[in-house]
Design a protein around this motif. Structure first.
Motif, PDB file in Angstrom:
ATOM      1  N   THR A  10      29.123 -24.792 -15.460  1.00 61.25           N
ATOM      2  CA  THR A  10      30.105 -25.841 -15.750  1.00 61.25           C
ATOM      3  C   THR A  10      29.945 -26.448 -17.139  1.00 61.25           C
ATOM      4  O   THR A  10      30.843 -27.126 -17.624  1.00 61.25           O
ATOM      5  CB  THR A  10      30.022 -26.979 -14.710  1.00 61.25           C
ATOM      6  N   ARG A  11      28.786 -26.241 -17.733  1.00 60.53           N
ATOM      7  CA  ARG A  11      28.509 -26.867 -19.037  1.00 60.53           C
ATOM      8  C   ARG A  11      27.526 -26.002 -19.816  1.00 60.53           C
ATOM      9  O   ARG A  11      26.926 -25.080 -19.262  1.00 60.53           O
ATOM     10  CB  ARG A  11      27.809 -28.224 -18.861  1.00 60.53           C
ATOM     11  N   ILE A  13      24.887 -23.884 -21.798  1.00 58.79           N
ATOM     12  CA  ILE A  13      24.597 -22.452 -21.936  1.00 58.79           C
ATOM     13  C   ILE A  13      25.351 -21.657 -20.877  1.00 58.79           C
ATOM     14  O   ILE A  13      25.936 -20.603 -21.175  1.00 58.79           O
ATOM     15  CB  ILE A  13      23.064 -22.221 -21.806  1.00 58.79           C
ATOM     16  N   THR A  34      27.023 -28.247  -8.856  1.00 55.48           N
ATOM     17  CA  THR A  34      26.778 -29.072  -7.667  1.00 55.48           C
ATOM     18  C   THR A  34      28.008 -29.871  -7.223  1.00 55.48           C
ATOM     19  O   THR A  34      28.027 -30.392  -6.120  1.00 55.48           O
ATOM     20  CB  THR A  34      25.629 -30.070  -7.948  1.00 55.48           C
ATOM     21  N   LYS A  35      29.003 -29.961  -8.098  1.00 55.48           N
ATOM     22  CA  LYS A  35      30.141 -30.848  -7.785  1.00 55.48           C
ATOM     23  C   LYS A  35      31.277 -30.084  -7.095  1.00 55.48           C
ATOM     24  O   LYS A  35      31.404 -28.869  -7.289  1.00 55.48           O
ATOM     25  CB  LYS A  35      30.641 -31.482  -9.073  1.00 55.48           C
ATOM     26  N   ASP A  52      24.558 -26.007  -4.356  1.00 52.27           N
ATOM     27  CA  ASP A  52      23.323 -26.590  -4.864  1.00 52.27           C
ATOM     28  C   ASP A  52      22.236 -25.533  -4.707  1.00 52.27           C
ATOM     29  O   ASP A  52      21.765 -25.290  -3.590  1.00 52.27           O
ATOM     30  CB  ASP A  52      22.987 -27.856  -4.083  1.00 52.27           C
ATOM     31  N   ASN A  79      20.921 -19.166 -14.330  1.00 53.57           N
ATOM     32  CA  ASN A  79      20.959 -20.079 -15.481  1.00 53.57           C
ATOM     33  C   ASN A  79      20.770 -21.538 -15.080  1.00 53.57           C
ATOM     34  O   ASN A  79      20.179 -22.301 -15.843  1.00 53.57           O
ATOM     35  CB  ASN A  79      22.304 -19.918 -16.197  1.00 53.57           C
ATOM     36  N   TYR A 150       8.711 -28.746 -15.761  1.00 52.19           N
ATOM     37  CA  TYR A 150       9.698 -27.844 -16.360  1.00 52.19           C
ATOM     38  C   TYR A 150       9.014 -26.572 -16.887  1.00 52.19           C
ATOM     39  O   TYR A 150       9.463 -25.453 -16.624  1.00 52.19           O
ATOM     40  CB  TYR A 150      10.417 -28.577 -17.492  1.00 52.19           C
ATOM     41  N   LYS A 154       9.631 -22.654 -15.655  1.00 55.98           N
ATOM     42  CA  LYS A 154      10.149 -21.628 -16.563  1.00 55.98           C
ATOM     43  C   LYS A 154       9.151 -20.484 -16.740  1.00 55.98           C
ATOM     44  O   LYS A 154       9.544 -19.325 -16.926  1.00 55.98           O
ATOM     45  CB  LYS A 154      10.509 -22.262 -17.911  1.00 55.98           C
ATOM     46  N   GLY A 181      15.241 -21.227 -27.303  1.00 60.66           N
ATOM     47  CA  GLY A 181      14.580 -22.359 -27.967  1.00 60.66           C
ATOM     48  C   GLY A 181      15.379 -23.619 -27.677  1.00 60.66           C
ATOM     49  O   GLY A 181      15.915 -23.794 -26.592  1.00 60.66           O
ATOM     50  N   ILE A 183      18.474 -25.630 -27.584  1.00 61.27           N
ATOM     51  CA  ILE A 183      19.902 -25.343 -27.637  1.00 61.27           C
ATOM     52  C   ILE A 183      20.659 -26.662 -27.461  1.00 61.27           C
ATOM     53  O   ILE A 183      20.320 -27.468 -26.579  1.00 61.27           O
ATOM     54  CB  ILE A 183      20.302 -24.351 -26.498  1.00 61.27           C
ATOM     55  N   THR A 185      22.773 -28.834 -26.062  1.00 59.73           N
ATOM     56  CA  THR A 185      23.560 -29.070 -24.830  1.00 59.73           C
ATOM     57  C   THR A 185      23.222 -30.461 -24.287  1.00 59.73           C
ATOM     58  O   THR A 185      22.318 -31.128 -24.790  1.00 59.73           O
ATOM     59  CB  THR A 185      23.206 -28.040 -23.732  1.00 59.73           C
TER      60      THR A 185
END
Ligand code: NDP
Length: 242
Positions: A10-11, A13, A34-35, A52, A79, A150, A154, A181, A183, A185
């Protein structure tokens, strides 16, 4: 027509990946967030499903829905992800709530486990599949902004990539990661990284864009990458050289 599932489109990347795959690769693209509604207008051959990915039952419902309509999933791009970022630094382990740790691991790592577990049997049946896990440069070097929840999630995705690559021998399925790296967003907006920061720290002199990562994904699903398997493709403007 091949069918691709890109989580979290939705946004940022994910949206760039969805748009590039729809435009360049002649694919039917399904994406999720999720929406109830994506809040963005997609190209015609893109479908949106609410899911979700941190809950396996939600992932099951999404995969069942896709298989019922399209009978297959050829390409899976894991992603969707979350991160808790603050200006000028990172959350230290002392400040990290257990609940936050689980939320980040459940979304970033377990989410990919759920999709892989459910999609791979369909790929095996068709003897074809391309799986791309979006990891992070922070998994390669420990991170500047990212906290250990995080980074661990990853790094786990790179482990998932290698483990599956070994396991899926002779199935016609390749599994690879991309390690972006910094990005530009919503995810890193709170870090308030300036152009000056990028000029100083990134050899290519700018923050990354969603399209930079989408290009790496497009390569990995192309026939030009048929012999790339179990790899992690760094895509960071030279910020981290591994
Ligand atoms: P954004 O925050 O801009 O977008 C995150 C996307 O993931 C949204 O589409 C969001 O959908 C979706 N999402 C979040 N949680 C869930 C969930 N539980 N279930 C389904 N969808 C979910 O992030 P970026 O575009 O920056 O990041 C994309 C990926 O790239 C992430 O995995 C991130 O860790 C990784 N990455 C990003 C970097 C960066 O600098 N930006 C660097 C390295 C890696 P919605 O809000 O609609 O629910």
């Amino acid at each position: 027509m091949k069918v691709a599932l890109v989580t979290g489109g939705t946004r940022g990347i994910g949206l760039s990946i969805v748009e590039l795959l729809a435009q360049e690769a002649n694919l039917r693209v399904i994406t999720c967030g999720t929406k109830p509604q994506p809040g963005v207008e997609f190209p015609e051959q893109v479908e949106y499903v609410q899911c979700d990915i941190s809950h396996s039952n939600s992932v099951t419902a999404m995969i069942d829905q896709i298989i019922a309509v399209h009978s297959k999933i050829d390409i899976l791009v894991n992603n969707a992800g979350i991160s808790h970022v603050k200006p000028n630094g990172r959350f230290l382990i002392e400040d990290l709530e257990e609940q936050t740790w689980h939320q980040v691991l459940n979304t970033n790592l377990s989410g990919a486990f759920y999709t892989c577990k459910q999609v791979i049997p369909h790929m095996k049946k068709n003897r074809y599949g391309r799986i791309i896990n979006i990891s992070s440069a922070s998994a390669r070097f420990g991170g500047i902004l990212a906290s250990v929840d995080y980074i661990s999630s990853k790094a786990g995705l790179i482990g998932l990539t290698k483990g599956l690559a070994y396991e899926l021998r002779g199935c016609g399925i390749t599994v690879n990661s991309v390690a972006p790296g910094r990005i530009d967003t919503d995810m890193i907006a709170d870090a308030k990284l300036s152009d000056e920061w990028a000029e100083q720290h990134v050899p290519l002199g700018r923050l990354g864009r969603g399209e930079d990562i989408a290009g790496a994904v497009l390569f990995l699903i192309s026939k030009h990458a048929d012999y790339v398997h179990g790899a992690t493709l760094d895509c960071n403007g030279g910020w981290v050289i591994t």
